[in-house]
Design an enzyme around this catalytic site. Structure first.
Site, PDB file in Angstrom:
ATOM      1  N   TYR A  93       0.825  -1.216   0.000  1.00 54.22           N
ATOM      2  CA  TYR A  93       0.000   0.000   0.000  1.00 54.22           C
ATOM      3  C   TYR A  93       0.861   1.268   0.000  1.00 54.22           C
ATOM      4  O   TYR A  93       0.352   2.366  -0.175  1.00 54.22           O
ATOM      5  CB  TYR A  93      -0.937   0.030   1.214  1.00 54.22           C
ATOM      6  CG  TYR A  93      -2.003  -1.049   1.189  1.00 54.22           C
ATOM      7  CD1 TYR A  93      -2.203  -1.829   0.055  1.00 54.22           C
ATOM      8  CD2 TYR A  93      -2.808  -1.287   2.279  1.00 54.22           C
ATOM      9  CE1 TYR A  93      -3.155  -2.826   0.032  1.00 54.22           C
ATOM     10  CE2 TYR A  93      -3.776  -2.285   2.263  1.00 54.22           C
ATOM     11  CZ  TYR A  93      -3.940  -3.050   1.136  1.00 54.22           C
ATOM     12  OH  TYR A  93      -4.901  -4.038   1.109  1.00 54.22           O
TER      13      TYR A  93
ATOM     14  N   ASP B  26      -4.833  -7.098   5.820  1.00 53.40           N
ATOM     15  CA  ASP B  26      -6.088  -6.400   5.537  1.00 53.40           C
ATOM     16  C   ASP B  26      -7.190  -7.430   5.279  1.00 53.40           C
ATOM     17  O   ASP B  26      -8.289  -7.376   5.845  1.00 53.40           O
ATOM     18  CB  ASP B  26      -5.858  -5.525   4.288  1.00 53.40           C
ATOM     19  CG  ASP B  26      -6.961  -4.516   4.072  1.00 53.40           C
ATOM     20  OD1 ASP B  26      -7.897  -4.473   4.891  1.00 53.40           O
ATOM     21  OD2 ASP B  26      -6.889  -3.778   3.078  1.00 53.40           O
TER      22      ASP B  26
ATOM     23  N   ASP C 145      -2.371 -17.994   1.682  1.00 52.46           N
ATOM     24  CA  ASP C 145      -3.587 -18.567   1.094  1.00 52.46           C
ATOM     25  C   ASP C 145      -4.067 -19.764   1.924  1.00 52.46           C
ATOM     26  O   ASP C 145      -5.265 -19.908   2.207  1.00 52.46           O
ATOM     27  CB  ASP C 145      -3.369 -18.967  -0.384  1.00 52.46           C
ATOM     28  CG  ASP C 145      -2.122 -19.819  -0.593  1.00 52.46           C
ATOM     29  OD1 ASP C 145      -1.237 -19.822   0.289  1.00 52.46           O
ATOM     30  OD2 ASP C 145      -2.031 -20.491  -1.642  1.00 52.46           O
TER      31      ASP C 145
ATOM     32  N   LYS D  98       3.861 -15.297   1.494  1.00 50.08           N
ATOM     33  CA  LYS D  98       3.859 -16.162   0.312  1.00 50.08           C
ATOM     34  C   LYS D  98       5.311 -16.384  -0.099  1.00 50.08           C
ATOM     35  O   LYS D  98       5.741 -15.979  -1.199  1.00 50.08           O
ATOM     36  CB  LYS D  98       3.046 -15.498  -0.818  1.00 50.08           C
ATOM     37  CG  LYS D  98       1.552 -15.457  -0.559  1.00 50.08           C
ATOM     38  CD  LYS D  98       0.872 -16.789  -0.807  1.00 50.08           C
ATOM     39  CE  LYS D  98       0.819 -17.099  -2.283  1.00 50.08           C
ATOM     40  NZ  LYS D  98       0.248 -18.446  -2.542  1.00 50.08           N
TER      41      LYS D  98
ATOM     42  N   ASP E 290     -10.151  -9.048   8.223  1.00 42.32           N
ATOM     43  CA  ASP E 290     -11.593  -8.916   7.968  1.00 42.32           C
ATOM     44  C   ASP E 290     -12.270 -10.279   7.963  1.00 42.32           C
ATOM     45  O   ASP E 290     -13.378 -10.443   8.476  1.00 42.32           O
ATOM     46  CB  ASP E 290     -11.838  -8.230   6.614  1.00 42.32           C
ATOM     47  CG  ASP E 290     -12.033  -6.734   6.768  1.00 42.32           C
ATOM     48  OD1 ASP E 290     -11.550  -6.196   7.795  1.00 42.32           O
ATOM     49  OD2 ASP E 290     -12.651  -6.106   5.898  1.00 42.32           O
TER      50      ASP E 290
END
Ligand code: NAD
Length: 369
Positions: A142, A250, A226, A193, A254
């Site tokens: 970001y 992020d 993942d 990852k 959530d």
């Protein structure tokens, strides 16, 4: 010794309504547990814009830098939707996070037994759940450069963001996660990852370095992000603390939050580097927004904001016992059937108001003595 200081920024919409209940709780701890705080209050968001033409004045920013912890309600609302981007209420919040350098965002996902039916997952998967996601908040894709949208020679366009992490950025958020784990279940799972991203390889190496050199007593595991997402909905109770980067955090936070049901129940903390007194720079706030649709109607659930204060007790004021007392009081009132409107299931029932919820929590605290 001086009392620890808290700056209260109620903000907009239901922010002041839920914060009023937090003030009751803070007062209770002063009166009954000899835990006194120097409280100050100021404006942020639309309220600050209305008074000063800016969502956060320099004076308020300076106060936030000088206190032991900031407690924030919520900012925003339809009245401010058309403002210029530079003075939108959210800018006040972002300025606080940026200038206080709050790099570790803590989002607990805790399921109170009485609300286990609210989750979209089966009751036995979520009942008793208590995990903490630590998301890196100030770096990664970001913020990484180069970024932007540009034209390619063949007439196409290209959009670029850069996933970039330095040793220090990884190590400091890893330390936050290990410190937290020591106050909880003593387990950290780091997610990245590393199978396909160099930044993920570095992440794994640096988290491992911090573990080996500084926190060998904490159990560390690694997981690809993942798979982490899958495990979070398969059997979330396998986790204690999860540490991950800004982008994965992020999404994963959530996802984890929704394991527990209502937005009105979710607290958060954002922590920075330790100050001279050893306490981290810190801001505590509910995850929810200003809820303009229910503002001024006494319908807001104050629990997310009250649980944010419980996090302050635990992580800024080193008082896990009193934080647990407060969480247990909330567990008790929920078990006894106290529900604000957002906590009523499909079967309905009669909701209590924001202030009534505050009152029953105070009564449960009284009963805990
Ligand atoms: P929201 O979180 O304010 O509300 C979403 C829904 O959840 C609404 O139906 C609301 O009534 C309900 N809700 C939220 N908190 C609740 C509570 N404590 N008790 C009962 N019900 C609750 O999100 P939104 O509607 O998308 O945004 C409204 C405003 O808040 C916007 O201006 C947005 O920018 C701002 N916002 C601020 C923050 C923040 O201050 N951290 C976060 C999200 C949104």
């Amino acid at each position: 010794m001086a009392n620890p200081s808290i700056l209260i920024l109620p903000g907009d919409g239901i922010g002041p309504e839920v914060m009023a209940e937090v003030r009751k709780v803070i007062g209770w701890f002063g009166k009954n547990r000899d835990l006194n705080f120097d409280l100050s209050e100021d404006l942020v968001g639309g309220a600050a814009y209305d008074a000063h033409g800016t969502p956060l004045t320099d004076a308020t920013m300076a106060k936030a830098q000088s206190v032991d912890a900031v407690l924030l309600g919520a900012v925003g609302g339809p009245a401010y939707d058309d403002l210029d981007f530079s003075v939108k209420p959210e800018r006040g919040l972002l300025r606080l996070r940026k200038e206080m350098d709050l790099f570790a965002n803590l989002r607990p996902a805790q399921c109170f037994d009485a609300l286990a039916d609210f989750s979209s997952l089966k009751k036995d998967v979520v009942s008793g759940l208590d995990i903490m996601i630590v998301r890196e908040l100030t770096s990664g894709s970001y913020f990484g450069e180069p970024r932007g949208i540009s034209d390619l020679p063949d007439g196409q366009r290209v959009g670029i963001n850069t996933q970039r992490y330095t040793t220090n950025e990884i190590r400091r958020v890893a330390r936050s996660a290990f410190e937290l784990a020591r106050k909880r279940g003593n387990k950290v799972c780091s997610m990245e990852k590393a199978n396909v991203m160099e930044s993920g390889i570095l992440w794994r190496e640096e988290v491992t370095w911090v573990h080996q050199n500084e926190y060998p007593d904490v159990e560390l595991s690694h997981m690809y992000a993942d798979n982490g997402a899958m495990q979070l909905v398969r059997w979330p109770k396998q986790f204690d603390v999860i540490v991950t980067d800004n982008l994965f955090g992020d999404i994963l936070s959530d996802c984890a939050a929704m394991l527990t049901g209502s937005l009105g129940m979710l607290p958060s903390a954002s922590l920075g580097v330790p100050m001279e007194n050893g306490r981290p720079k810190a801001m505590y706030e509910p995850v929810h927004g200003s809820a303009p649709d229910i503002t001024g109607q006494g319908k807001a659930n104050p629990i997310a904001c009250i649980l944010s204060f419980a996090m302050a007790l635990r992580y800024s004021f080193d008082n896990g016992d009193e934080a647990t007392r407060l969480e247990n009081a909330i567990e008790t009132v929920l078990a006894n059937g106290a529900r604000t409107a957002d906590l009523l299931g499909p079967e309905g029932g009669s909701p209590i108001s924001t202030t009534e919820m505050g009152d029953v929590i105070i009564a449960a605290l009284d009963a805990s003595l």
